[in-house]
Design a protein around this motif. Structure first.
Motif, PDB file in Angstrom:
ATOM      1  N   THR A 106       0.808  -1.213   0.000  1.00 57.00           N
ATOM      2  CA  THR A 106       0.000   0.000   0.000  1.00 57.00           C
ATOM      3  C   THR A 106       0.846   1.270   0.000  1.00 57.00           C
ATOM      4  O   THR A 106       0.334   2.366  -0.252  1.00 57.00           O
ATOM      5  N   TRP A 143      -5.404  -8.623   9.981  1.00 58.23           N
ATOM      6  CA  TRP A 143      -4.968  -8.459   8.594  1.00 58.23           C
ATOM      7  C   TRP A 143      -5.319  -9.697   7.751  1.00 58.23           C
ATOM      8  O   TRP A 143      -5.114  -9.713   6.550  1.00 58.23           O
ATOM      9  N   ALA A 190      -7.723 -10.278   3.911  1.00 59.16           N
ATOM     10  CA  ALA A 190      -7.191 -10.148   2.548  1.00 59.16           C
ATOM     11  C   ALA A 190      -6.554 -11.446   2.085  1.00 59.16           C
ATOM     12  O   ALA A 190      -6.650 -11.816   0.903  1.00 59.16           O
ATOM     13  N   THR A 213      -9.409 -13.896   1.266  1.00 64.75           N
ATOM     14  CA  THR A 213     -10.084 -13.516   0.029  1.00 64.75           C
ATOM     15  C   THR A 213      -9.273 -13.907  -1.202  1.00 64.75           C
ATOM     16  O   THR A 213      -9.823 -14.414  -2.187  1.00 64.75           O
ATOM     17  N   SER A 214      -7.954 -13.696  -1.120  1.00 64.59           N
ATOM     18  CA  SER A 214      -7.106 -13.985  -2.282  1.00 64.59           C
ATOM     19  C   SER A 214      -6.657 -15.433  -2.341  1.00 64.59           C
ATOM     20  O   SER A 214      -6.560 -16.015  -3.424  1.00 64.59           O
ATOM     21  N   GLU A 251      -6.592   0.745   0.700  1.00 64.78           N
ATOM     22  CA  GLU A 251      -5.881  -0.216  -0.131  1.00 64.78           C
ATOM     23  C   GLU A 251      -5.811  -1.603   0.508  1.00 64.78           C
ATOM     24  O   GLU A 251      -5.274  -2.540  -0.080  1.00 64.78           O
ATOM     25  N   GLY A 252      -6.321  -1.731   1.743  1.00 66.97           N
ATOM     26  CA  GLY A 252      -6.380  -3.045   2.377  1.00 66.97           C
ATOM     27  C   GLY A 252      -5.585  -3.201   3.654  1.00 66.97           C
ATOM     28  O   GLY A 252      -5.612  -4.269   4.279  1.00 66.97           O
ATOM     29  N   SER A 253      -4.861  -2.157   4.082  1.00 70.03           N
ATOM     30  CA  SER A 253      -4.093  -2.246   5.326  1.00 70.03           C
ATOM     31  C   SER A 253      -5.035  -2.137   6.523  1.00 70.03           C
ATOM     32  O   SER A 253      -6.036  -1.414   6.481  1.00 70.03           O
TER      33      SER A 253
END
Length: 440
Positions: free
Chosen positions: A55, A276, A279, A282-283, A346-348
């Motif tokens: 990020t 955290w 993410a 999900t990926s 951004e996902g942090s």
């Protein structure tokens, strides 16, 4: 963002082998103040940032747009200990060090006590003390100094496969005793299902001990205590030993292909890990979208709300930096205000109270978790992290020998208690060899 904390790093980067014991770890920085930072931004120049956090690309672009005279060079010098090795080599050589470096919380102490990072107090960093959540802020400060500014945090939560739980009529455990019972019920119903995986991990172990109230490490300058005999540690070992003895945890390493497969097919039914993690699910476990949910961590005492941090990192300014004022300006921009919010977008996972408390953040639905507003659980966990935890000033080395000590409890008749005692003894010996006064 996930971190690995069990990889070997020989000599703890040698950061404490040349300790300069006559100096204190709390000495004030000779850096400039806010006026110098403003002047540096007006003048412009180049800032080299060593970091692996993706990020920061967005942050660097935004910073350059706001300050056209500044060029930010992002360098991935390796993740975690690989970067620390490169950073320490550059510091020792007297050249090649970056202006800003990403450092995980557990590793920051060794750079602080080695006096190789700036005390950012003189730049005005202490004013941000109330802007960050307690766990991350405690990790970057002591009574007199601010050694870095927090980038993110990892308050722990309980991730569980609702599809598996519903099938076997398992209630979400609210205590670790209930967790053990759930492990037994699941494995009896289907021997292919395990409550979780565990092959021994230093970060996971210390985080659970932290949540249980254990405080095995105490540090006061070069005076260190290592004692895994406290009551909190005993709570952890008594529970986790049952899981190992009854073979209720999958002997699968985290982040391996088998681990991802187990999370996808339900044979690994829960994770107790940092906020955290979404993410990564999900990926990496896309096929299980909708199956998983989030809940608060089980408690060691019924009715408690204790939590702990698991992972996370900060931005520090090495004393060998060529442009310290610009380096601080970028560090401040990336970790506070609009820069921090951009990284969250951004996902942090934020370490900033403003982002954690914002309605947009708290009300954001997670499609992966069936639309659940999981950030409310994560934010509550962040508020419940005890702030009196500390790591060793040579924690990187200590973690590197975890598998040689505690790890034996996963592959032999050695108990966790004996493994932790061996880890304690190894950490004490190393500390004394490096010039620390170490007690137990």
């Amino acid at each position: 963002m996930r971190t690995h904390t069990t990889r070997r790093l020989f000599g703890a980067l040698a950061v404490v082998s040349a300790l300069a014991l006559s100096a204190t770890a709390c000495g004030s920085s000779e850096g400039g103040g806010p006026k110098d930072v403003k002047a540096a931004l007006e003048k412009g120049g180049k800032v080299t940032v060593w970091a692996w956090e993706p990020t920061l690309k967005k942050v660097a672009a935004d910073f350059e747009k706001k300050y056209p005279g500044v060029d930010v060079e992002l360098v991935n010098a390796g993740t975690g200990d690989k970067q620390y090795t490169a950073l320490q080599n550059a510091i020792a050589a007297g050249s090649g060090a970056p202006d800003v470096a990403q450092v995980e919380y557990y590793a920051l102490g060794q750079f602080a006590i080695g006096e190789s990072v700036e005390d950012l107090s003189s730049y005005g960093a202490r004013k941000y003390g109330t802007d960050f959540t307690p766990g991350p802020w405690n990790a970057v400060t002591d009574d007199k100094a601010v050694y870095a500014l927090p980038m993110d945090s990892g308050p722990m939560a309980f991730f569980y496969n609702k599809k598996v739980f519903d099938k076997h009529r398992i209630k979400v455990p609210t205590t670790w005793d209930e967790y053990v019972e759930a492990a037994r019920t699941l494995h009896k119903a289907d021997p292919k299902i395990f409550i979780t995986n565990d092959t021994g991990d230093a970060g996971a172990t210390t985080s659970l001990i932290w949540q249980a109230g254990g405080r095995p490490y105490k540090t006061d300058g070069t005076n260190v205590t290592v004692n895994f005999g406290d009551e909190g540690t005993k709570r952890y070992t008594a529970t986790w030993q049952k899981l190992l003895d009854e073979k209720l945890v999958a002997p699968i390493s985290s982040w391996s292909d088998a681990w991802y497969k187990g999370l996808a097919d339900g044979s690994i039914a829960t994770l107790s890990i940092g906020a955290w993690m979404p993410a990564n699910l999900t990926s990496g476990v896309a096929s299980a979208s909708g199956d998983w949910r989030v809940a608060p961590l089980p408690q060691w005492t019924k009715g408690d709300t204790a939590s702990a941090e698991n992972g996370g990192s900060a931005l520090a300014v090495p004393k060998a930096a060529k442009n310290k004022e610009l380096a601080y300006a970028f560090t401040e921009f990336a970790t506070t205000g609009a820069g921090a919010s951009a990284r969250v977008a951004e996902g942090s996972f934020p370490a900033t109270r403003a982002d954690l408390e914002s309605k947009a953040f708290l009300d954001a639905p997670f499609p992966y978790f069936g639309g659940q507003k999981a950030n409310k659980i994560f934010a509550e966990s962040a508020r419940n992290v005890a702030t009196d935890w500390s790591y060793l000033p040579y924690q990187v080395y200590a973690n590197s020998v975890f598998n040689d000590t505690v790890g034996k409890a996963y592959v032999s008749p050695t108990t966790l208690t004996n493994g932790l005692r061996a880890w304690q003894d190894s950490s004490i010996k190393y500390g004394k060899d490096q010039g620390f006064t170490v007690n137990k």
